[in-house]
Design an enzyme around this catalytic site. Structure first.
Site, PDB file in Angstrom:
ATOM      1  N   LYS A 125     -28.937  90.577  48.203  1.00  0.00           N
ATOM      2  CA  LYS A 125     -29.426  89.262  47.768  1.00  0.00           C
ATOM      3  C   LYS A 125     -28.308  88.355  47.260  1.00  0.00           C
ATOM      4  O   LYS A 125     -28.386  87.137  47.398  1.00  0.00           O
ATOM      5  CB  LYS A 125     -30.509  89.428  46.700  1.00  0.00           C
TER       6      LYS A 125
ATOM      7  N   ASP B  94     -39.013  85.903  44.768  1.00  0.00           N
ATOM      8  CA  ASP B  94     -39.347  87.074  43.938  1.00  0.00           C
ATOM      9  C   ASP B  94     -40.035  86.680  42.636  1.00  0.00           C
ATOM     10  O   ASP B  94     -40.991  87.337  42.200  1.00  0.00           O
ATOM     11  CB  ASP B  94     -38.077  87.874  43.603  1.00  0.00           C
TER      12      ASP B  94
END
Ligand code: NAP
Length: 262
Positions: A66, A101
């Site tokens: 990420k 997220d």
């Protein structure tokens, strides 16, 4: 012809994202093809570029890439910029990074009847997953947020970015309503080294790892605390990514029910 998407990670073979996106596509009548890309460590950018060159429209990014994805993207949404981590890439005129997220976690908590607003929250971990949810937790109105991590300096750096408190595990005291495990410890059948009694009277112990009973959740259960894994967050963050790519918001409850039954 179906437009191509994929999840990229290492390891990624276990990912449920292809199945989830296939359900979303069927329900919303979107013609997409969603696959898996296992990139080597250090090989994120090459694998992403290969996929883009082959006509790929978007990627979900999972552990441990990420932060690589954040550096790779040429344009960033406000929430990705805040997180300094990207889990959703759109290949258009520019390579655009987003982070779903945080929205996914908060929606899952709300779906479970847990209101983050006013709660004292402990967030364990300082990797891509933790970075992705701090902004959304603060936006949801938590009363206090503490970030703790095995490598304490990383917790302190992340906390300083958001003006909250950061520490190692030893210094923690039992005063949390909600304890969220955003570490990958559970994947190795391990738990962050929490001081005894830390969970105290927490209302919920949440582990972002899904599909297995982690030592953290087992310890919380033994202390009489309600627990849940990250499967609901997985579905909600996927729904938000689907919306970013396709402009259509899929229904999630039935997908989550079916996933739990599989
Ligand atoms: P990451 O960037 O590799 O970070 C890993 C984090 O876990 C670091 O803070 C690391 O601490 C900590 N850690 C690893 N092993 C540990 C151990 N044995 N004891 C204590 N801490 C340990 O990974 P990530 O992207 O943040 O992902 C973390 C987890 O969240 C993964 O399991 C992932 O599957 C899950 N996740 C789930 C969802 C969902 O939708 N449910 C979404 C995102 C992520 P150090 O800094 O000290 O190494």
């Amino acid at each position: 012809m179906a437009e191509r998407y994929a999840v990229i990670g290492q390891p990624v073979a276990h990912s449920k994202s292809p199945w989830i996106h296939a359900q979303f596509a069927r329900a919303t009548r979107q013609d997409i093809d969603y696959g898996l890309i296992e990139a080597s460590l250090g090989g994120f950018e090459r694998a992403a570029e290969e996929f883009r060159a082959a006509g790929g429209k978007g990627l979900n990014v999972t552990l441990p890439f990420k932060e690589d994805a954040f550096r790779y993207c040429k344009a960033l949404s406000p929430r990705a910029r805040l997180a300094q981590a990207v889990n959703t890439i759109t290949f258009g005129e520019r390579i655009a990074g987003d982070n779903t997220d945080g929205v996914g976690l908060v929606r899952d908590l709300v779906n479970r009847g847990i209101t983050p607003a006013g709660s004292r929250v402990l967030l364990m971990g300082a990797g891509g997953a933790a970075q992705g949810v701090v902004g959304a937790l603060l936006e949801a109105g938590v009363a206090a947020l503490t970030i703790a991590n095995r490598t304490e300096t990383k917790a302190r750096e992340l906390a300083a970015r958001f003006g909250v408190s950061g520490s190692g595990y030893e210094a923690l005291e039992p005063r949390f309503d909600l304890v969220i495990n955003a570490t990958s410890a559970g994947l190795a059948d391990e738990s962050p080294a929490l001081p005894a009694g830390l969970l105290g009277r927490a209302k919920l112990a949440y582990d972002m790892v899904y599909g297995r009973d982690t030592p953290f959740l087992a310890a919380a259960r033994a202390a009489g605390i309600a627990t849940c894994d990250g499967i609901g967050m997985l579905v909600e963050q996927a729904a938000e990514s689907f919306f970013v790519w396709r402009g259509v918001r899929p229904e999630t409850a039935s997908v989550l029910r079916e996933l739990r039954g599989r």
